[in-house]
Motif scaffolding. Structure first.
Motif, short mmCIF file in Angstrom:
data_model
loop_
_atom_site.label_atom_id
_atom_site.label_comp_id
_atom_site.label_asym_id
_atom_site.label_seq_id
_atom_site.Cartn_x
_atom_site.Cartn_y
_atom_site.Cartn_z
N LYS A 13 5.71 -38.37 -38.52
CA LYS A 13 6.25 -38.74 -37.20
C LYS A 13 5.25 -39.61 -36.45
O LYS A 13 4.06 -39.33 -36.45
CB LYS A 13 6.56 -37.50 -36.37
N ASP A 14 5.74 -40.67 -35.82
CA ASP A 14 4.89 -41.51 -34.98
C ASP A 14 4.76 -40.88 -33.61
O ASP A 14 5.75 -40.53 -32.97
CB ASP A 14 5.51 -42.91 -34.84
N VAL A 15 3.50 -40.71 -33.18
CA VAL A 15 3.22 -40.12 -31.87
C VAL A 15 2.10 -40.93 -31.22
O VAL A 15 1.13 -41.30 -31.89
CB VAL A 15 2.78 -38.63 -31.99
N SER A 16 2.26 -41.22 -29.94
CA SER A 16 1.26 -41.99 -29.20
C SER A 16 0.79 -41.19 -27.99
O SER A 16 1.58 -40.51 -27.34
CB SER A 16 1.85 -43.31 -28.73
N PHE A 17 -0.49 -41.34 -27.71
CA PHE A 17 -1.10 -40.65 -26.58
C PHE A 17 -1.83 -41.64 -25.70
O PHE A 17 -2.41 -42.61 -26.19
CB PHE A 17 -2.09 -39.59 -27.07
N SER A 18 -1.80 -41.39 -24.41
CA SER A 18 -2.51 -42.22 -23.44
C SER A 18 -3.41 -41.31 -22.60
O SER A 18 -3.09 -40.96 -21.47
CB SER A 18 -1.50 -42.96 -22.55
N PRO A 19 -4.55 -40.91 -23.17
CA PRO A 19 -5.44 -40.00 -22.46
C PRO A 19 -6.11 -40.68 -21.27
O PRO A 19 -6.24 -41.90 -21.22
CB PRO A 19 -6.46 -39.59 -23.50
N ASN A 20 -6.51 -39.85 -20.33
CA ASN A 20 -7.23 -40.34 -19.16
C ASN A 20 -8.24 -39.28 -18.72
O ASN A 20 -8.18 -38.14 -19.17
CB ASN A 20 -6.25 -40.69 -18.03
N VAL A 21 -9.17 -39.69 -17.89
CA VAL A 21 -10.26 -38.80 -17.48
C VAL A 21 -9.74 -37.56 -16.77
O VAL A 21 -10.23 -36.45 -17.01
CB VAL A 21 -11.28 -39.55 -16.60
N THR A 22 -8.76 -37.71 -15.91
CA THR A 22 -8.22 -36.56 -15.17
C THR A 22 -7.64 -35.52 -16.12
O THR A 22 -7.93 -34.33 -16.00
CB THR A 22 -7.16 -37.03 -14.16
N ALA A 23 -6.81 -35.95 -17.06
CA ALA A 23 -6.20 -35.02 -18.02
C ALA A 23 -7.27 -34.39 -18.91
O ALA A 23 -7.22 -33.20 -19.21
CB ALA A 23 -5.16 -35.74 -18.86
N TYR A 24 -8.25 -35.18 -19.32
CA TYR A 24 -9.34 -34.67 -20.17
C TYR A 24 -10.14 -33.60 -19.42
O TYR A 24 -10.40 -32.52 -19.97
CB TYR A 24 -10.25 -35.82 -20.60
N ASN A 25 -10.52 -33.89 -18.20
CA ASN A 25 -11.30 -32.92 -17.43
C ASN A 25 -10.51 -31.64 -17.19
O ASN A 25 -11.06 -30.53 -17.26
CB ASN A 25 -11.74 -33.52 -16.10
N LYS A 26 -9.23 -31.76 -16.91
CA LYS A 26 -8.39 -30.58 -16.71
C LYS A 26 -8.34 -29.75 -17.99
O LYS A 26 -8.44 -28.52 -17.96
CB LYS A 26 -6.99 -30.98 -16.26
N TYR A 27 -8.21 -30.41 -19.13
CA TYR A 27 -8.21 -29.72 -20.43
C TYR A 27 -9.50 -28.93 -20.62
O TYR A 27 -9.47 -27.75 -20.95
CB TYR A 27 -8.02 -30.74 -21.56
N ILE A 28 -10.63 -29.59 -20.42
CA ILE A 28 -11.92 -28.92 -20.60
C ILE A 28 -12.06 -27.74 -19.65
O ILE A 28 -12.54 -26.66 -20.03
CB ILE A 28 -13.08 -29.93 -20.39
N ASN A 29 -11.63 -27.89 -18.42
CA ASN A 29 -11.74 -26.81 -17.43
C ASN A 29 -10.83 -25.63 -17.74
O ASN A 29 -11.11 -24.51 -17.33
CB ASN A 29 -11.45 -27.34 -16.02
N GLU A 30 -9.73 -25.85 -18.47
CA GLU A 30 -8.79 -24.78 -18.79
C GLU A 30 -9.22 -23.95 -20.00
O GLU A 30 -8.76 -22.83 -20.18
CB GLU A 30 -7.40 -25.36 -19.07
N ILE A 31 -10.09 -24.50 -20.83
CA ILE A 31 -10.51 -23.78 -22.05
C ILE A 31 -11.37 -22.57 -21.69
O ILE A 31 -12.30 -22.68 -20.89
CB ILE A 31 -11.31 -24.70 -22.99
N THR A 32 -11.05 -21.44 -22.28
CA THR A 32 -11.86 -20.24 -22.13
C THR A 32 -12.09 -19.65 -23.52
O THR A 32 -11.48 -20.08 -24.50
CB THR A 32 -11.17 -19.19 -21.24
N MET A 33 -12.94 -18.65 -23.61
CA MET A 33 -13.21 -18.02 -24.90
C MET A 33 -11.94 -17.45 -25.52
O MET A 33 -11.76 -17.49 -26.73
CB MET A 33 -14.26 -16.90 -24.76
N GLY A 34 -11.04 -16.95 -24.70
CA GLY A 34 -9.83 -16.34 -25.21
C GLY A 34 -8.60 -17.22 -25.15
O GLY A 34 -7.51 -16.78 -25.47
N ASN A 35 -8.76 -18.46 -24.70
CA ASN A 35 -7.59 -19.33 -24.54
C ASN A 35 -7.94 -20.77 -24.89
O ASN A 35 -8.50 -21.49 -24.07
CB ASN A 35 -7.07 -19.25 -23.11
N LYS A 36 -7.60 -21.16 -26.11
CA LYS A 36 -7.85 -22.52 -26.56
C LYS A 36 -6.56 -23.25 -26.92
O LYS A 36 -6.47 -24.46 -26.79
CB LYS A 36 -8.80 -22.52 -27.75
N VAL A 37 -5.57 -22.50 -27.37
CA VAL A 37 -4.33 -23.12 -27.83
C VAL A 37 -3.51 -23.66 -26.66
O VAL A 37 -3.06 -24.81 -26.69
CB VAL A 37 -3.50 -22.14 -28.69
#
Length: 87
Positions: A13-37
């Protein structure tokens, strides 16, 4: 960092992503030891292009897909920095 379009073929399947700093930072801030998925899933849904969202949704139903895909997206999006410690 400028916007970057990341185009992939995932399980046929063809899939395209347009990442940005805001989305990246939010992703990093949401990661915890018990929650990565969930943060990985949410990040991908935030940055997928509208025309490939349906394909991504189908892929994310597969076990482990979110973590595999986010790993590839981050490999392409995050820069390799040369860092030297000066004494």
């Amino acid at each position: 960092m400028s916007k970057k379009l990341i185009e992939m073929k995932i399980a046929g399947k063809d899939v395209s992503f347009s990442p940005n700093v805001t989305a990246y930072n939010k992703y990093i801030n949401e990661i915890t030891m018990g929650n990565k998925v969930s943060p990985a899933h949410n990040f991908l849904v935030r940055i997928v292009t509208p025309e490939t969202k349906e394909a991504l949704t189908e892929l994310l139903e597969r076990p482990g897909a979110a973590l595999q895909i986010v790993g590839k997206v981050l490999d392409e999006y995050t820069p390799e920095l040369e860092i030297t410690v000066k004494n």
